[in-house]
Design an enzyme around this catalytic site. Structure first.
Site, PDB file in Angstrom:
ATOM      1  CG  HIS A 284      -1.709  -1.032   1.618  1.00 27.01           C
ATOM      2  ND1 HIS A 284      -1.240  -2.170   2.205  1.00 27.01           N
ATOM      3  CD2 HIS A 284      -3.053  -1.190   1.496  1.00 27.01           C
ATOM      4  CE1 HIS A 284      -2.258  -2.999   2.430  1.00 27.01           C
ATOM      5  NE2 HIS A 284      -3.366  -2.436   2.003  1.00 27.01           N
TER       6      HIS A 284
ATOM      7  CG  ASP B  52       1.920  -0.936   3.308  1.00 24.45           C
ATOM      8  OD1 ASP B  52       1.251  -0.590   4.288  1.00 24.45           O
ATOM      9  OD2 ASP B  52       1.493  -1.690   2.400  1.00 24.45           O
TER      10      ASP B  52
HETATM   11  C1  XUL Z   1      -7.230  -6.404   4.814  1.00 24.02           C
HETATM   12  C2  XUL Z   1      -6.532  -6.821   3.588  1.00 24.02           C
HETATM   13  C3  XUL Z   1      -5.739  -5.767   2.888  1.00 24.02           C
HETATM   14  C4  XUL Z   1      -5.731  -5.905   1.405  1.00 24.02           C
HETATM   15  C5  XUL Z   1      -5.050  -4.777   0.690  1.00 24.02           C
HETATM   16  O1  XUL Z   1      -7.963  -7.404   5.420  1.00 24.02           O
HETATM   17  O2  XUL Z   1      -6.569  -7.952   3.206  1.00 24.02           O
HETATM   18  O3  XUL Z   1      -4.454  -5.788   3.387  1.00 24.02           O
HETATM   19  O4  XUL Z   1      -5.125  -7.085   0.997  1.00 24.02           O
HETATM   20  O5  XUL Z   1      -5.543  -3.535   1.047  1.00 24.02           O
END
Ligand code: XUL
Ligand code: CO
Length: 440
Positions: free
Chosen positions: A99, A102
């Site tokens: 993300h 991150d």
């Molecule tokens: C949350 C989840 C996230 C997604 C990406 O449960 O799985 O980390 O994978 O936003």
């Protein structure tokens, strides 16, 4: 300076190896069904769980001990990139995922956040030049910051809708810059807490508009990554709009988006929705919508998203069965959206966790390929549905039946003959395959 000085490159040593830092089953070069394990499995490390996660939970502070903890701000972000590429190389993993938040700290303004991202993305791009590890997907975090308290694209606040859009716009630009194979949308807070204060119709319409704008922008900048929706029924909202594959698919069709998206299916999200992992994979597969996988597992005794590393061989086998039947994952992969337990706080645990995950899916692949090759389930299922290959069954599937004809058929019946579904026998056979796969 090394972040993991005691760890050497992890290699395949076979099922009898006693080396904790070796693969027992994942042999990247071994060919299964005409492809190498590495090509088939397309493993990815999730940046957030492995480099950003501090292992805090709602009842306790973080316990993770990480060599990069001594830094802060952009220096911390840079130290994490360095650690990440060392980790990727030592693990020999072909992909990673992240993300926006991150990889780089949020600034006081969107402009500042974007500048931080530019700095770190440039650094990642540089590292990628000398690395075999590529970007499976990126996404943006539109759920942690208080501005997303009422959601992002489904917020009641138009300013937040705009802010969320600006973040996705940047995310797509980053995806293009780093050559991402996919772009993921997990609707973190795209749902509601209570219907009492919610305009569901407007929120759904806005979500549809948001996705169309994302599709348009990707086209505009020439980003060709596959768009993926990652369903999850709840948590943090009490009801998330992309609840599961079935409701997500209905949503995509209703808003005319089905051509542009596939699904990223997470095992623990499936079980949270009251489904098995393989149910979600099957539902996506039979509709041509299986894009990628977040490989983890939930705890059988806990009702939330525990994000454990996969170790359940039965589950990985049934999951790989669906993936093989899908002809692989195309541009998708198996992303370990999984975190080490709070008590597993050392850097070494990050390696143990990925090793068990990779080995478990390698076993699953090998066993599932044998089940496919021997047509263990296919033959049984074909026989079980054989009533639709002749007579009235064939008339039904070929569109020659109507209620008049069916009534006539039913009235003439004296007996209805059934055969056993043989669930227990099939499970016994799968056990045999599981234990046999590495016997020789
Ligand atoms: C949350 C989840 C996230 C997604 C990406 O449960 O799985 O980390 O994978 O936003
Ligand atoms: Co996920």
């Amino acid at each position: 300076m090394s972040n993991f000085p005691t760890i050497h490159n992890i290699t395949y040593e076979g099922p009898t190896s006693k080396n904790p830092y070796a693969f027992k089953f994942y042999n990247p070069e071994e060919k299964i069904g005409g492809r190498t394990m590495e090509e088939y499995l397309r493993f990815a490390v999730a940046y957030w769980h492995t480099f950003t996660e501090d292992l805090s939970d709602p009842f306790g502070v973080g316990t993770a001990s990480r060599p990069w903890d001594k830094f802060s701000g952009l220096d911390l972000a840079k130290a994490r990139v360095e650690a990440a590429f060392e980790f990727f190389e030592k693990l020999g993993v072909p992909y990673f995922c992240f993300h926006d938040v991150d990889i780089a700290p949020e600034g006081d303004t969107l402009r500042e956040s974007n500048q931080n991202l530019d700095t770190i993305v440039a650094m990642i791009k540089d590292y990628m030049k000398d690395s075999k590890t590529k970007l499976l997907w990126n996404t943006v975090n539109n759920f942690t910051h208080p501005r997303f308290v009422h959601g992002a694209a489904s917020s009641n606040n138009a300013d937040v809708f705009a802010y969320a859009a600006a973040k996705v716009k940047k995310g797509l630009e980053i995806g293009k810059e780093l050559g991402a194979e996919n772009y993921v949308f997990w609707g973190g807070r795209e749902g509601y807490e209570t219907l009492l204060n919610t305009d569901m119709k407007l929120e759904l319409d806005n979500l549809g508009r948001f996705f169309h704008m994302a599709v348009d922008y990707a086209k505009e900048i020439g980003f060709d990554g596959q768009f993926l929706i990652e369903p999850k029924p709840k948590e943090p909202t009490s009801h998330q709009y992309d609840f599961d594959v079935a409701s997500g698919y209905a949503f995509l069709q209703h808003y005319g988006l089905q051509e542009h998206f596939k699904f990223n299916i997470e095992a623990n999200h499936a079980t949270l929705a009251g489904h098995t992992f393989e149910h979600e994979l099957r539902y996506a597969r039979v509709n041509g919508m299986l894009g990628s996988v977040d490989a983890n597992q939930g705890h059988p005794l806990l009702g939330w998203d525990t994000d454990e590393f996969p170790s359940d061989l039965y589950s990985t086998t049934l999951a790989m069965y669906e993936i093989i039947k899908n002809g692989g994952l195309g541009r998708g992969g198996l992303n370990f959206d999984a975190k080490v337990r709070r008590g597993s706080f050392t850097p070494e645990d990050l390696f143990h966790a990925h090793i068990v995950g990779m080995d478990s899916f390698a076993v699953g692949l090998k066993v599932a390929q044998q089940l496919v090759d021997d047509k263990v389930l296919d033959d049984f299922i074909e026989e079980r549905y054989s009533s639709f290959t002749e007579g009235i069954g064939l008339d039904i599937v070929e569109g020659r039946a109507d209620f008049h004809k069916l009534e006539e058929h039913a009235l003439a019946l004296t007996d209805i003959n059934h055969t056993s579904g043989r669930t227990e026998f099939i499970k016994a056979t799968i056990n045999q395959y599981l234990l046999r796969a590495f016997a020789d």
